[in-house]
Motif scaffolding. Structure first.
Motif, PDB file in Angstrom:
ATOM      1  N   ASP A 113      16.064   0.213   2.017  1.00  0.00           N
ATOM      2  CA  ASP A 113      17.124  -0.536   2.676  1.00  0.00           C
ATOM      3  C   ASP A 113      18.489   0.147   2.593  1.00  0.00           C
ATOM      4  O   ASP A 113      19.435  -0.284   3.262  1.00  0.00           O
ATOM      5  CB  ASP A 113      17.224  -1.943   2.073  1.00  0.00           C
ATOM      6  N   VAL A 114      18.617   1.153   1.771  1.00  0.00           N
ATOM      7  CA  VAL A 114      19.877   1.895   1.706  1.00  0.00           C
ATOM      8  C   VAL A 114      20.008   2.812   2.924  1.00  0.00           C
ATOM      9  O   VAL A 114      21.052   2.867   3.580  1.00  0.00           O
ATOM     10  CB  VAL A 114      19.976   2.711   0.400  1.00  0.00           C
ATOM     11  N   THR A 115      18.927   3.517   3.246  1.00  0.00           N
ATOM     12  CA  THR A 115      18.943   4.439   4.388  1.00  0.00           C
ATOM     13  C   THR A 115      18.337   3.825   5.645  1.00  0.00           C
ATOM     14  O   THR A 115      18.389   4.430   6.711  1.00  0.00           O
ATOM     15  CB  THR A 115      18.169   5.725   4.050  1.00  0.00           C
ATOM     16  N   CYS A 116      17.765   2.604   5.508  1.00  0.00           N
ATOM     17  CA  CYS A 116      17.086   1.937   6.630  1.00  0.00           C
ATOM     18  C   CYS A 116      15.975   2.816   7.195  1.00  0.00           C
ATOM     19  O   CYS A 116      15.830   2.985   8.420  1.00  0.00           O
ATOM     20  CB  CYS A 116      18.080   1.543   7.723  1.00  0.00           C
ATOM     21  N   ARG A 117      15.180   3.389   6.299  1.00  0.00           N
ATOM     22  CA  ARG A 117      14.049   4.228   6.696  1.00  0.00           C
ATOM     23  C   ARG A 117      12.744   3.625   6.190  1.00  0.00           C
ATOM     24  O   ARG A 117      12.722   2.987   5.141  1.00  0.00           O
ATOM     25  CB  ARG A 117      14.196   5.654   6.159  1.00  0.00           C
ATOM     26  N   ALA A 118      11.683   3.880   6.939  1.00  0.00           N
ATOM     27  CA  ALA A 118      10.347   3.429   6.548  1.00  0.00           C
ATOM     28  C   ALA A 118       9.433   4.638   6.433  1.00  0.00           C
ATOM     29  O   ALA A 118       9.589   5.624   7.164  1.00  0.00           O
ATOM     30  CB  ALA A 118       9.799   2.453   7.583  1.00  0.00           C
ATOM     31  N   ARG A 119       8.468   4.564   5.507  1.00  0.00           N
ATOM     32  CA  ARG A 119       7.512   5.655   5.307  1.00  0.00           C
ATOM     33  C   ARG A 119       6.099   5.103   5.148  1.00  0.00           C
ATOM     34  O   ARG A 119       5.911   4.012   4.614  1.00  0.00           O
ATOM     35  CB  ARG A 119       7.849   6.454   4.043  1.00  0.00           C
ATOM     36  N   ARG A 120       5.138   5.891   5.617  1.00  0.00           N
ATOM     37  CA  ARG A 120       3.740   5.692   5.231  1.00  0.00           C
ATOM     38  C   ARG A 120       3.337   6.938   4.494  1.00  0.00           C
ATOM     39  O   ARG A 120       3.151   8.013   5.088  1.00  0.00           O
ATOM     40  CB  ARG A 120       2.834   5.479   6.435  1.00  0.00           C
ATOM     41  N   GLY A 121       3.239   6.813   3.188  1.00  0.00           N
ATOM     42  CA  GLY A 121       3.006   7.987   2.373  1.00  0.00           C
ATOM     43  C   GLY A 121       4.211   8.903   2.470  1.00  0.00           C
ATOM     44  O   GLY A 121       5.340   8.500   2.243  1.00  0.00           O
ATOM     45  N   GLN A 173      -0.833   4.657  12.725  1.00  0.00           N
ATOM     46  CA  GLN A 173      -1.184   6.026  13.104  1.00  0.00           C
ATOM     47  C   GLN A 173      -2.132   6.653  12.094  1.00  0.00           C
ATOM     48  O   GLN A 173      -2.911   7.539  12.419  1.00  0.00           O
ATOM     49  CB  GLN A 173       0.091   6.866  13.244  1.00  0.00           C
ATOM     50  N   GLN A 174      -2.074   6.204  10.848  1.00  0.00           N
ATOM     51  CA  GLN A 174      -3.015   6.656   9.828  1.00  0.00           C
ATOM     52  C   GLN A 174      -3.723   5.468   9.237  1.00  0.00           C
ATOM     53  O   GLN A 174      -3.257   4.331   9.319  1.00  0.00           O
ATOM     54  CB  GLN A 174      -2.279   7.446   8.743  1.00  0.00           C
ATOM     55  N   ALA A 201       0.863  -1.190   0.000  1.00  0.00           N
ATOM     56  CA  ALA A 201       0.000   0.000   0.000  1.00  0.00           C
ATOM     57  C   ALA A 201       0.895   1.235   0.000  1.00  0.00           C
ATOM     58  O   ALA A 201       1.780   1.351  -0.833  1.00  0.00           O
ATOM     59  CB  ALA A 201      -0.966  -0.038   1.177  1.00  0.00           C
ATOM     60  N   ASP A 202       0.695   2.151   0.977  1.00  0.00           N
ATOM     61  CA  ASP A 202       1.529   3.353   1.031  1.00  0.00           C
ATOM     62  C   ASP A 202       2.693   3.203   2.002  1.00  0.00           C
ATOM     63  O   ASP A 202       3.364   4.177   2.348  1.00  0.00           O
ATOM     64  CB  ASP A 202       0.684   4.568   1.430  1.00  0.00           C
ATOM     65  N   LEU A 203       2.961   1.960   2.442  1.00  0.00           N
ATOM     66  CA  LEU A 203       4.053   1.682   3.364  1.00  0.00           C
ATOM     67  C   LEU A 203       5.257   1.182   2.567  1.00  0.00           C
ATOM     68  O   LEU A 203       5.164   0.197   1.834  1.00  0.00           O
ATOM     69  CB  LEU A 203       3.625   0.620   4.377  1.00  0.00           C
ATOM     70  N   THR A 204       6.382   1.861   2.686  1.00  0.00           N
ATOM     71  CA  THR A 204       7.581   1.483   1.933  1.00  0.00           C
ATOM     72  C   THR A 204       8.813   1.505   2.836  1.00  0.00           C
ATOM     73  O   THR A 204       8.864   2.238   3.821  1.00  0.00           O
ATOM     74  CB  THR A 204       7.830   2.433   0.746  1.00  0.00           C
ATOM     75  N   LEU A 205       9.805   0.689   2.468  1.00  0.00           N
ATOM     76  CA  LEU A 205      11.093   0.665   3.148  1.00  0.00           C
ATOM     77  C   LEU A 205      12.188   1.032   2.162  1.00  0.00           C
ATOM     78  O   LEU A 205      12.115   0.691   0.982  1.00  0.00           O
ATOM     79  CB  LEU A 205      11.394  -0.723   3.726  1.00  0.00           C
TER      80      LEU A 205
END
Length: 246
Positions: free
Chosen positions: A162-170, A227-228, A156-160
């Motif tokens: 792996d280069v920066t080890c960051r996760a996002r929702r939208g 959270q969303q 969905a709008d959840l992405t990782l």
């Protein structure tokens, strides 16, 4: 000392009273590069019993040399070989390179996670269960075709990343701890499938942990991911946890 791949042994169990091993291999060639003698023997023997042709190497240099001389379908590599040079770099653009399965301490995941899909195909955290190595090997070899770089994992709008080890929702960045990131990546890799507490423990920490450690970790991650709307992280009571849409 190195050994050429041996034909699978016509044995179906590890000893008297042992359960038969599943016939998962079909003669594929597997190179095992593990420096601990006991672990090396268990892995090599079990892979042979499971139907693979097994060769061995004792160092990073030997792995590179053997892969250059012989065709292997899979290389199982301990990322802490005695020569201290780390694991071999097998170029992802080489169409005929073997798939690569790393054996790695969970605290060292950050040093290699950015290579997943770019020279490294999968990993198992140490200490590991041999059954898990067999399962990962089976999945990697079952896919067929040349290895290829995978897109960043997401749902969905959840992405990782792996280069920066960051996760996002939208557009929102999720502030995750290393354990939360490993858990989220594991859930994404098994999206819409229930994973058990035991599976999560061994994937995140490399060992089983009690004292509600999993409940606490999932609860923290759930607050950040959900959270969303729509909520993506769910509990299947009595079974485990899963990521997906209801």
């Amino acid at each position: 000392m190195t050994h050429e791949p041996r034909s699978p042994r016509p044995v179906t169990s590890l000893g008297h009273g042992a359960a038969p091993l599943p016939a998962r291999g079909a003669g594929q060639r597997v190179l095992v590069a593990v420096h601990d003698p006991g672990t090396h023997e268990v892995l090599s023997t079990t892979l042979e019993l499971a139907g693979y042709r097994v060769g061995t190497a004792g160092s990073r240099t030997e792995v590179i040399a053997r892969v250059a001389r012989h065709r292997f379908d899979l290389v199982v590599i301990d990322v802490s070989p005695p020569d201290g040079n780390g694991f071999p770099v097998l170029r992802p653009q080489d169409a005929d390179r073997p798939r690569v399965l790393l054996l790695i301490a969970h605290e060292a995941l950050g040093s290699v996670v950015h290579r997943l899909g770019h020279g490294v195909d999968d990993y198992v955290t140490k200490p590991f269960r041999v059954a898990e190595v067999l399962a990962r090997a089976h999945v990697l070899l079952r896919r067929g075709g040349p290895p290829r770089a995978e897109p960043p994992p997401g749902y969905a709008d959840l992405t990782l990343d792996d280069v920066t080890c960051r996760a996002r929702r939208g557009e929102r960045v999720l502030d995750l701890t290393p354990a939360e990131y490993r858990l989220l990546r594991y859930l994404l890799a098994n999206a819409e499938q229930v994973v058990t507490k035991e599976q999560i423990c061994y994937h995140v920490w490399g060992e089983f942990r009690g004292d509600n450690a999993i409940e606490k970790l999932v609860s923290r991650l759930r607050r950040k991911v959900n959270q969303q709307q729509p909520a993506l992280l769910h509990t299947r009571r009595g079974f485990g946890y899963w990521l997906g849409r209801l």
